[in-house]
Design a protein around this motif. Structure first.
Motif, PDB file in Angstrom:
ATOM      1  N   ILE A 149      51.783  45.714  29.328  1.00 51.91           N
ATOM      2  CA  ILE A 149      50.387  46.049  29.030  1.00 51.91           C
ATOM      3  C   ILE A 149      50.336  47.167  28.002  1.00 51.91           C
ATOM      4  O   ILE A 149      49.539  47.135  27.056  1.00 51.91           O
ATOM      5  N   ASP A 150      51.202  48.170  28.141  1.00 52.89           N
ATOM      6  CA  ASP A 150      51.278  49.241  27.153  1.00 52.89           C
ATOM      7  C   ASP A 150      51.665  48.705  25.782  1.00 52.89           C
ATOM      8  O   ASP A 150      51.126  49.140  24.760  1.00 52.89           O
ATOM      9  N   CYS A 151      52.595  47.782  25.750  1.00 51.80           N
ATOM     10  CA  CYS A 151      52.999  47.184  24.479  1.00 51.80           C
ATOM     11  C   CYS A 151      51.851  46.411  23.835  1.00 51.80           C
ATOM     12  O   CYS A 151      51.733  46.368  22.611  1.00 51.80           O
ATOM     13  N   SER A 152      51.004  45.810  24.651  1.00 51.13           N
ATOM     14  CA  SER A 152      49.904  45.022  24.099  1.00 51.13           C
ATOM     15  C   SER A 152      48.906  45.887  23.338  1.00 51.13           C
ATOM     16  O   SER A 152      48.253  45.406  22.410  1.00 51.13           O
ATOM     17  N   PHE A 153      48.782  47.168  23.676  1.00 53.15           N
ATOM     18  CA  PHE A 153      47.893  48.042  22.922  1.00 53.15           C
ATOM     19  C   PHE A 153      48.363  48.169  21.474  1.00 53.15           C
ATOM     20  O   PHE A 153      47.552  48.187  20.554  1.00 53.15           O
ATOM     21  N   PHE A 161      42.847  54.807   3.340  1.00 53.88           N
ATOM     22  CA  PHE A 161      44.088  55.525   3.603  1.00 53.88           C
ATOM     23  C   PHE A 161      44.269  55.778   5.094  1.00 53.88           C
ATOM     24  O   PHE A 161      45.360  55.589   5.641  1.00 53.88           O
ATOM     25  N   ILE A 162      43.212  56.187   5.774  1.00 56.61           N
ATOM     26  CA  ILE A 162      43.285  56.473   7.210  1.00 56.61           C
ATOM     27  C   ILE A 162      43.631  55.205   7.991  1.00 56.61           C
ATOM     28  O   ILE A 162      44.478  55.221   8.887  1.00 56.61           O
ATOM     29  N   ILE A 163      42.982  54.104   7.650  1.00 55.47           N
ATOM     30  CA  ILE A 163      43.253  52.846   8.351  1.00 55.47           C
ATOM     31  C   ILE A 163      44.686  52.394   8.089  1.00 55.47           C
ATOM     32  O   ILE A 163      45.391  51.955   9.006  1.00 55.47           O
ATOM     33  N   ALA A 164      45.146  52.516   6.845  1.00 50.61           N
ATOM     34  CA  ALA A 164      46.531  52.139   6.541  1.00 50.61           C
ATOM     35  C   ALA A 164      47.512  53.029   7.293  1.00 50.61           C
ATOM     36  O   ALA A 164      48.547  52.561   7.773  1.00 50.61           O
ATOM     37  N   PHE A 165      47.183  54.314   7.420  1.00 50.75           N
ATOM     38  CA  PHE A 165      48.046  55.230   8.159  1.00 50.75           C
ATOM     39  C   PHE A 165      48.150  54.820   9.630  1.00 50.75           C
ATOM     40  O   PHE A 165      49.234  54.800  10.205  1.00 50.75           O
ATOM     41  N   PHE A 166      47.027  54.484  10.246  1.00 47.54           N
ATOM     42  CA  PHE A 166      47.054  54.071  11.645  1.00 47.54           C
ATOM     43  C   PHE A 166      47.755  52.729  11.831  1.00 47.54           C
ATOM     44  O   PHE A 166      48.427  52.515  12.838  1.00 47.54           O
ATOM     45  N   MET A 167      47.611  51.825  10.870  1.00 47.43           N
ATOM     46  CA  MET A 167      48.342  50.563  10.956  1.00 47.43           C
ATOM     47  C   MET A 167      49.845  50.825  10.896  1.00 47.43           C
ATOM     48  O   MET A 167      50.618  50.241  11.671  1.00 47.43           O
ATOM     49  N   LEU A 168      50.248  51.705  10.001  1.00 50.29           N
ATOM     50  CA  LEU A 168      51.654  52.063   9.904  1.00 50.29           C
ATOM     51  C   LEU A 168      52.138  52.741  11.179  1.00 50.29           C
ATOM     52  O   LEU A 168      53.238  52.470  11.665  1.00 50.29           O
ATOM     53  N   ALA A 169      51.295  53.602  11.747  1.00 45.99           N
ATOM     54  CA  ALA A 169      51.668  54.290  12.984  1.00 45.99           C
ATOM     55  C   ALA A 169      51.853  53.299  14.132  1.00 45.99           C
ATOM     56  O   ALA A 169      52.774  53.458  14.940  1.00 45.99           O
ATOM     57  N   LEU A 170      51.006  52.291  14.217  1.00 43.34           N
ATOM     58  CA  LEU A 170      51.159  51.291  15.266  1.00 43.34           C
ATOM     59  C   LEU A 170      52.439  50.490  15.113  1.00 43.34           C
ATOM     60  O   LEU A 170      53.087  50.136  16.093  1.00 43.34           O
ATOM     61  N   ILE A 171      52.820  50.224  13.876  1.00 42.75           N
ATOM     62  CA  ILE A 171      54.004  49.414  13.642  1.00 42.75           C
ATOM     63  C   ILE A 171      55.282  50.240  13.792  1.00 42.75           C
ATOM     64  O   ILE A 171      56.218  49.840  14.477  1.00 42.75           O
ATOM     65  N   VAL A 172      55.318  51.416  13.159  1.00 46.92           N
ATOM     66  CA  VAL A 172      56.552  52.174  13.048  1.00 46.92           C
ATOM     67  C   VAL A 172      56.821  53.090  14.232  1.00 46.92           C
ATOM     68  O   VAL A 172      57.961  53.278  14.639  1.00 46.92           O
ATOM     69  N   SER A 173      55.806  53.664  14.796  1.00 43.36           N
ATOM     70  CA  SER A 173      56.009  54.722  15.778  1.00 43.36           C
ATOM     71  C   SER A 173      56.635  54.251  17.076  1.00 43.36           C
ATOM     72  O   SER A 173      57.010  55.070  17.901  1.00 43.36           O
ATOM     73  N   GLY A 174      56.730  52.976  17.253  1.00 42.93           N
ATOM     74  CA  GLY A 174      57.372  52.477  18.461  1.00 42.93           C
ATOM     75  C   GLY A 174      56.407  52.304  19.615  1.00 42.93           C
ATOM     76  O   GLY A 174      56.816  52.322  20.769  1.00 42.93           O
ATOM     77  N   VAL A 175      55.137  52.152  19.305  1.00 40.26           N
ATOM     78  CA  VAL A 175      54.165  51.937  20.372  1.00 40.26           C
ATOM     79  C   VAL A 175      54.532  50.681  21.151  1.00 40.26           C
ATOM     80  O   VAL A 175      54.394  50.632  22.365  1.00 40.26           O
ATOM     81  N   THR A 176      55.058  49.694  20.451  1.00 37.05           N
ATOM     82  CA  THR A 176      55.408  48.453  21.137  1.00 37.05           C
ATOM     83  C   THR A 176      56.747  48.545  21.835  1.00 37.05           C
ATOM     84  O   THR A 176      56.980  47.844  22.811  1.00 37.05           O
ATOM     85  N   ALA A 177      57.644  49.399  21.360  1.00 36.19           N
ATOM     86  CA  ALA A 177      58.984  49.455  21.947  1.00 36.19           C
ATOM     87  C   ALA A 177      59.153  50.599  22.940  1.00 36.19           C
ATOM     88  O   ALA A 177      60.001  50.524  23.822  1.00 36.19           O
TER      89      ALA A 177
END
Length: 83
Positions: free
Chosen positions: A49-53, A15-31
């Protein structure tokens, strides 16, 4: 054979790993770094470089999720052998 607590622990970790995967995708870390270009004076290459994280950060999480599924599969196989 895995105990009941071991199964609960694997479920929590999954559950924790799925939550962090969702956070990376949805939270806008890339955008987010690209969207804030008007506000900040951060150079363009730093933003990428920030987007690459966000992009490359999901790779270890996918690998861990695969390992957890393998562990759960091994548990199911051991149940069928015992019964």
């Amino acid at each position: 054979m895995m105990t009941h607590n071991g199964k609960k622990l694997l479920r929590k970790i999954r559950f924790i790993i799925a939550f962090f995967m969702l956070a990376l995708i949805v939270s806008g870390v890339t955008a987010f770094p690209v969207e804030t270009e008007l506000i900040s004076i951060i150079p363009l290459y730093w933003r990428f470089i920030d987007c690459s994280f966000g992009v490359f950060g999901i790779i270890p999480l996918v690998i861990c999720m695969k390992w957890i599924k393998e562990l759960e599969g091994m548990e199911n196989e051991s149940k069928t052998l015992v019964n």
